[in-house]
Design a protein around this motif. Structure first.
Motif, PDB file in Angstrom:
ATOM      1  N   GLU A   1       1.712   9.192  -2.480  1.00 17.15           N
ATOM      2  CA  GLU A   1       2.922   8.440  -2.866  1.00 17.15           C
ATOM      3  C   GLU A   1       3.291   7.348  -1.776  1.00 17.15           C
ATOM      4  O   GLU A   1       4.917   6.859  -2.606  1.00 17.15           O
ATOM      5  N   HIS A   2       2.769   7.650  -0.509  1.00 19.23           N
ATOM      6  CA  HIS A   2       3.304   6.602  -0.034  1.00 19.23           C
ATOM      7  C   HIS A   2       2.037   5.203   0.238  1.00 19.23           C
ATOM      8  O   HIS A   2       2.946   4.539   1.121  1.00 19.23           O
ATOM      9  N   THR A   3       0.997   5.219  -0.688  1.00 16.53           N
ATOM     10  CA  THR A   3       0.074   4.435  -0.219  1.00 16.53           C
ATOM     11  C   THR A   3       0.740   2.906   0.165  1.00 16.53           C
ATOM     12  O   THR A   3       0.391   2.419   1.068  1.00 16.53           O
ATOM     13  N   ASN A   4       1.876   2.193  -0.346  1.00 15.41           N
ATOM     14  CA  ASN A   4       1.888   0.467  -0.190  1.00 15.41           C
ATOM     15  C   ASN A   4       2.418   0.541   1.068  1.00 15.41           C
ATOM     16  O   ASN A   4       2.196  -0.163   2.441  1.00 15.41           O
ATOM     17  N   GLU A   5       3.562   2.071   1.205  1.00 10.68           N
ATOM     18  CA  GLU A   5       4.077   1.902   3.166  1.00 10.68           C
ATOM     19  C   GLU A   5       3.057   1.917   3.673  1.00 10.68           C
ATOM     20  O   GLU A   5       3.450   2.331   4.773  1.00 10.68           O
ATOM     21  N   LEU A   6       2.599   2.748   3.661  1.00 10.82           N
ATOM     22  CA  LEU A   6       1.054   2.999   4.945  1.00 10.82           C
ATOM     23  C   LEU A   6      -0.143   1.865   4.446  1.00 10.82           C
ATOM     24  O   LEU A   6      -0.472   1.222   6.190  1.00 10.82           O
ATOM     25  N   LYS A   7       0.220   0.451   4.929  1.00  7.86           N
ATOM     26  CA  LYS A   7      -0.299  -0.862   4.424  1.00  7.86           C
ATOM     27  C   LYS A   7       0.357  -1.230   5.652  1.00  7.86           C
ATOM     28  O   LYS A   7       1.260  -1.857   5.726  1.00  7.86           O
ATOM     29  N   ALA A   8      -1.364  -2.037   6.630  1.00 10.72           N
ATOM     30  CA  ALA A   8       0.025  -2.604   7.739  1.00 10.72           C
ATOM     31  C   ALA A   8      -0.213  -4.026   7.311  1.00 10.72           C
ATOM     32  O   ALA A   8      -0.259  -4.428   6.758  1.00 10.72           O
ATOM     33  N   THR A   9       1.379  -4.537   7.398  1.00 11.71           N
ATOM     34  CA  THR A   9       1.300  -6.072   7.708  1.00 11.71           C
ATOM     35  C   THR A   9       1.432  -7.196   8.254  1.00 11.71           C
ATOM     36  O   THR A   9       0.701  -7.972   8.024  1.00 11.71           O
ATOM     37  N   ASN A  10       0.161  -6.482   9.286  1.00 15.82           N
ATOM     38  CA  ASN A  10      -0.004  -7.604  10.258  1.00 15.82           C
ATOM     39  C   ASN A  10      -1.717  -7.929   9.943  1.00 15.82           C
ATOM     40  O   ASN A  10      -2.092  -8.715  10.507  1.00 15.82           O
ATOM     41  N   TYR A  11      -1.479  -7.267   8.749  1.00 15.64           N
ATOM     42  CA  TYR A  11      -3.091  -7.922   8.699  1.00 15.64           C
ATOM     43  C   TYR A  11      -2.784  -8.861   6.964  1.00 15.64           C
ATOM     44  O   TYR A  11      -2.633  -8.405   6.292  1.00 15.64           O
ATOM     45  N   PRO A  12      -4.319  -9.790   7.001  1.00 17.74           N
ATOM     46  CA  PRO A  12      -3.584 -10.654   5.721  1.00 17.74           C
ATOM     47  C   PRO A  12      -4.465  -9.473   4.158  1.00 17.74           C
ATOM     48  O   PRO A  12      -4.902  -9.074   4.062  1.00 17.74           O
ATOM     49  N   THR A  13      -3.483 -10.651   3.583  1.00 14.95           N
ATOM     50  CA  THR A  13      -3.915 -10.552   2.258  1.00 14.95           C
ATOM     51  C   THR A  13      -5.455  -9.638   1.842  1.00 14.95           C
ATOM     52  O   THR A  13      -5.718  -9.203   0.928  1.00 14.95           O
TER      53      THR A  13
ATOM     54  N   TYR B   1      -6.675   1.858   1.691  1.00 11.50           N
ATOM     55  CA  TYR B   1      -7.471   0.377   1.670  1.00 11.50           C
ATOM     56  C   TYR B   1      -8.566   0.898   3.261  1.00 11.50           C
ATOM     57  O   TYR B   1      -7.436   1.645   4.444  1.00 11.50           O
ATOM     58  N   VAL B   2      -9.227   0.078   2.987  1.00  8.89           N
ATOM     59  CA  VAL B   2      -9.635  -0.294   4.563  1.00  8.89           C
ATOM     60  C   VAL B   2     -10.154  -1.705   4.381  1.00  8.89           C
ATOM     61  O   VAL B   2     -10.068  -2.849   3.726  1.00  8.89           O
ATOM     62  N   GLU B   3     -10.129  -1.930   5.511  1.00 13.57           N
ATOM     63  CA  GLU B   3     -10.257  -2.955   6.128  1.00 13.57           C
ATOM     64  C   GLU B   3     -12.250  -4.016   5.966  1.00 13.57           C
ATOM     65  O   GLU B   3     -12.718  -3.495   6.310  1.00 13.57           O
TER      66      GLU B   3
ATOM     67  N   PHE C   1      -9.538   6.135  14.712  1.00 15.17           N
ATOM     68  CA  PHE C   1      -9.200   4.667  16.096  1.00 15.17           C
ATOM     69  C   PHE C   1      -9.886   3.459  15.303  1.00 15.17           C
ATOM     70  O   PHE C   1      -9.461   2.035  16.032  1.00 15.17           O
ATOM     71  N   HIS C   2      -9.992   3.122  13.925  1.00 13.24           N
ATOM     72  CA  HIS C   2     -10.660   1.789  13.354  1.00 13.24           C
ATOM     73  C   HIS C   2     -10.049   1.709  12.607  1.00 13.24           C
ATOM     74  O   HIS C   2     -10.571   0.983  11.532  1.00 13.24           O
ATOM     75  N   THR C   3      -8.880   2.639  12.297  1.00  9.68           N
ATOM     76  CA  THR C   3      -7.655   2.466  10.866  1.00  9.68           C
ATOM     77  C   THR C   3      -6.785   1.729  10.702  1.00  9.68           C
ATOM     78  O   THR C   3      -5.884   2.041   9.982  1.00  9.68           O
ATOM     79  N   GLY C   4      -6.560   0.561  11.213  1.00  8.05           N
ATOM     80  CA  GLY C   4      -6.334  -0.043  11.995  1.00  8.05           C
ATOM     81  C   GLY C   4      -4.953  -0.741  10.613  1.00  8.05           C
ATOM     82  O   GLY C   4      -3.941  -0.244  10.193  1.00  8.05           O
ATOM     83  N   ILE C   5      -5.396  -0.835  10.072  1.00  8.11           N
ATOM     84  CA  ILE C   5      -5.408  -1.542   8.721  1.00  8.11           C
ATOM     85  C   ILE C   5      -4.834  -0.651   7.089  1.00  8.11           C
ATOM     86  O   ILE C   5      -3.658  -1.143   6.266  1.00  8.11           O
ATOM     87  N   PHE C   6      -4.718   0.744   7.227  1.00  6.13           N
ATOM     88  CA  PHE C   6      -3.768   1.481   6.860  1.00  6.13           C
ATOM     89  C   PHE C   6      -4.536   3.123   7.717  1.00  6.13           C
ATOM     90  O   PHE C   6      -5.777   3.622   6.937  1.00  6.13           O
ATOM     91  N   PRO C   7      -3.472   2.776   8.901  1.00  6.90           N
ATOM     92  CA  PRO C   7      -3.151   4.425   9.716  1.00  6.90           C
ATOM     93  C   PRO C   7      -3.715   5.800   9.262  1.00  6.90           C
ATOM     94  O   PRO C   7      -2.615   5.846   8.019  1.00  6.90           O
ATOM     95  N   PHE C   8      -4.580   6.727   9.657  1.00  6.40           N
ATOM     96  CA  PHE C   8      -4.340   7.715   9.240  1.00  6.40           C
ATOM     97  C   PHE C   8      -4.029   8.534  10.503  1.00  6.40           C
ATOM     98  O   PHE C   8      -5.083   8.697  11.199  1.00  6.40           O
ATOM     99  N   ILE C   9      -2.987   8.955  10.962  1.00  5.29           N
ATOM    100  CA  ILE C   9      -2.734   9.837  11.774  1.00  5.29           C
ATOM    101  C   ILE C   9      -2.443  10.823  11.704  1.00  5.29           C
ATOM    102  O   ILE C   9      -1.455  12.042  11.168  1.00  5.29           O
TER     103      ILE C   9
END
Length: 428
Positions: free
Chosen positions: A79-91, A110-112, A287-295
């Motif tokens: 439901e929140h795929t786009n909102e879970l994308k980190a904004t400080n990663y280039p497109t 998404y993955v890096e 710990f390696h999912t900064g681009i799309f954090p799974f917390i």
């Protein structure tokens, strides 16, 4: 370009294997604090979540505080795929991926790009080395590939399809394996066992067998180890990159990589599992999912907790066994048993308009696919699913699509991807 994250991760792993319990605890806590601050500052979903609860990452002062944060469910990711994308990663660094697991969810996230795979290879190299195997050893991989077989010269890997393990192809598989003379096999335990049953009186010498993607039954491990006279290693992980574990040289317990993520086991009452031998759902924070954090991500997989210390000397957290991801078989029109790991991925690749799905079989050679539609689902989606299914399996099965409002959970709260009503008799 991605050589640096690979080398850095591999070098780090040589040190973490010697960490004390105190070093592991300190490292994981520092990683959690860094991750929470990153998520609060750069991930809209978590920013909103913290604000709603009236807290900031600075209010999380202990592991107990962290464990009060809500779980991240597969429904929430959907439901929140786009909102879970980190904004400080280039497109250009975002790479869309789809899970191929057995939970009934066509999960997209998404993955890096490039980096995730480079780090993954470093961990796989470490797991291989536990069996004195190496990434460039000749190997056979048995997985759900579309081609019946394919040789990849750069990695010296023969890839065999678990979907095409027919009476016609098995002799070809064995001939190709013998010609290659691999050092190890890697793949789904159900498919490897089927191949081994065929090779029972015509085996090869191996250093090790590595199984992933499914639970390994004790009888499978015993059968394979006796037949090939080598150790069978188990691996557990998923594309969400929140948890990775593997067995070692000394035991069949799963050693959780502490620098990969934090793992909690949660029982059916929502409490932390802390006693040896108790089971719970794996809840993981990567710990390696900064681009799309799974917390605090609910994986849907069940494991058994262990408080033992392994003879190998590593102080990693242990799981006695993984009870989820039990392999499923369906019976074809010719009475052939077909392992169905990866079929869910096939559905997900065919359409984005299926919210949930479940396979059902009560007659030989006949499969019912129960589909929970999104509003945008149409007959074109049904046609693409049918075409993909036929391309993969030919005339061995007839597929009927049935639209339903929901997929019922099991008594453990999990999705059951395959409901098999036929008696399955599969033993060596």
């Amino acid at each position: 370009m991605y050589h640096t994250p690979y080398q850095e991760t591999y070098r780090s792993l040589q040190h973490t294997q010697r960490w004390t319990p105190e070093q592991i605890k300190d490292y994981q806590w520092q990683q959690l604090k860094t991750l929470l601050h990153h998520a609060y500052e750069h991930v809209p979903y978590y920013k909103k979540l913290f604000n709603i609860r009236g807290i900031t990452p600075d209010d999380v002062q202990s592991l107990h505080d962290f464990q009060q944060l809500p779980f991240l469910t597969k429904e929430t990711v959907q439901e929140h795929t786009n909102e879970l994308k980190a904004t400080n990663y280039p497109t250009h660094t975002f790479e869309e991926t789809i899970t191929g697991g057995s939970t009934g969810f066509p999960l997209r996230f998404y993955v890096e790009k490039g980096v995730w795979y480079a780090k993954h290879l470093a961990y796989i190299k470490t797991l291989l080395e536990r069996a004195e195997c190496h990434a460039m050893d000749k190997s056979v991989q048995i997985t759900g590939s579309e081609k019946p077989w394919e040789y990849r010269p750069l990695s010296r890997t023969l890839v065999l399809s678990s979907y095409h393990m027919t009476d016609q192809n098995l002799p070809i598989y064995v001939k190709k394996i013998r010609r290659l003379q691999p050092q190890y096999l890697i793949g789904y335990p159900s498919a490897i066992t089927m191949l081994a049953t065929y090779m029972k009186h015509n085996t090869i010498e191996l250093k090790a067998i590595f199984c992933y993607g499914e639970t390994i039954y004790d009888w499978q491990r015993e059968f394979l180890e006796e037949l090939f006279q080598c150790r069978v290693h188990g691996q557990y992980g998923h594309r969400e990159q929140s948890v990775l574990a593997g067995t070692c040289e000394k035991s069949n317990s799963y050693h959780i990589f502490p620098d990969y993520g934090l793992v909690e086991l949660i029982d059916r009452n929502g409490r932390q599992v802390t006693k040896d031998g108790e089971s719970g759902e794996i809840v993981a924070t990567g710990f390696h999912t900064g681009i799309f954090p799974f917390i605090r991500y609910k994986t849907g997989d069940i494991a058994v907790y262990s408080t033992h210390h392994c003879e190998c000397g590593r102080n990693y957290p242990l799981l006695k066994s993984i009870e989820g991801r039990v392999q499923d078989f369906v019976v074809s029109k010719t009475n052939r048993l077909v392992p169905f790991m990866g079929v869910h991925h096939l559905v997900a690749k065919s359409t984005e308009n299926v919210k949930e799905c479940q396979l059902y079989q009560e007659r030989q050679g006949e499969i019912v696919l129960r589909v929970v539609r999104r509003e945008t689902y149409s007959e074109d989606d049904a046609r693409r699913i049918q075409e993909s299914f036929h391309k993969r399996f030919g005339d061995e099965f007839s597929l009927t699509l049935t639209c339903v409002d929901s997929i019922p959970r099991t008594n453990r709260g999990k999705y059951q991807f395959l409901v098999q009503k036929l008696p399955i008799h599969f033993s060596p």
